[in-house]
Design an enzyme around this catalytic site. Structure first.
Site, mmCIF file in Angstrom:
data_model
loop_
_atom_site.group_PDB
_atom_site.id
_atom_site.type_symbol
_atom_site.label_atom_id
_atom_site.label_comp_id
_atom_site.label_asym_id
_atom_site.label_seq_id
_atom_site.Cartn_x
_atom_site.Cartn_y
_atom_site.Cartn_z
ATOM 1 N N GLY A 100 -22.248 41.090 2.037
ATOM 2 C CA GLY A 100 -21.670 39.786 1.737
ATOM 3 C C GLY A 100 -22.581 38.866 0.951
ATOM 4 N N GLY A 102 -23.682 39.089 -2.284
ATOM 5 C CA GLY A 102 -23.153 38.778 -3.615
ATOM 6 C C GLY A 102 -22.032 37.757 -3.546
ATOM 7 N N TYR A 136 -15.441 41.604 -8.140
ATOM 8 C CA TYR A 136 -15.034 40.342 -8.744
ATOM 9 C C TYR A 136 -13.536 40.115 -8.609
ATOM 10 C CZ TYR A 136 -19.672 40.524 -10.930
ATOM 11 O OH TYR A 136 -21.010 40.593 -11.163
#
Length: 166
Positions: A100, A102, A136
């Site tokens: 977690g 990033g 992303y």
């Protein structure tokens, strides 16, 4: 700064962090198979980050050890009439991925965008980097497929600049 992750904190980089920042840059470049393109030095980073203040860096620390960094700067959207934050580099050490970190780094940058009244947070991602692309997209990021990045560098940059004084 405390975060919602146990034992994980963020802090803005200081001048003394330049060797660490360069180390992170080289690790990222190695991962991207571009290490031979890194020409940054501690001196260049010191001047750019702490004298000219061209960009900012946030360091992520897990149990007080640096494990991640993000380098970013402001850009501007004429359509929105507001600045944005452009994320140049985000790197999490391989052994720390999947925890977690990033997401927390990006969440901090999003928080900074809102706090600074920026209109958007954006970055580039290499086409082959499928793990990052999926990461992303999970956070709601949308690829800008209809745009092509152009770059002028090296001799071409020098030649273009020389046209100004002719």
């Amino acid at each position: 700064m405390d975060t919602n992750l146990d034992d994980f904190k963020l802090r803005l980089a200081e001048r003394k962090d330049v060797p660490l920042i360069l180390e992170f840059i080289k690790e990222l470049a190695d991962y991207e198979k571009m290490l031979d393109e890194v020409v940054a030095t501690e001196e260049i980073l010191t001047e750019s980050l702490f004298e000219k203040k061209a960009a900012e860096v946030v360091i992520g620390e897990y149990q007080n050890k640096p494990v991640a960094f993000a380098l970013f700067f402001h850009n501007f959207s004429t359509f929105l009439g507001r600045p944005g934050i452009y994320l140049e580099d985000l790197y999490v050490k391989p052994e720390m991925r999947g925890k977690g970190i990033g997401k927390m780094m990006l969440s901090f940058l999003a928080h900074l965008c809102v706090e600074r009244k920026c209109g958007r947070l954006e970055w580039w991602c290499l086409d082959w980097n499928e793990p990052s692309i999926q990461f992303y997209k999970k956070m709601g990021a949308v690829p800008m497929d209809e745009w092509t990045v152009y770059r002028v560098t090296g001799d071409a940059l020098d030649q273009l600049a020389a046209e100004f004084n002719r």
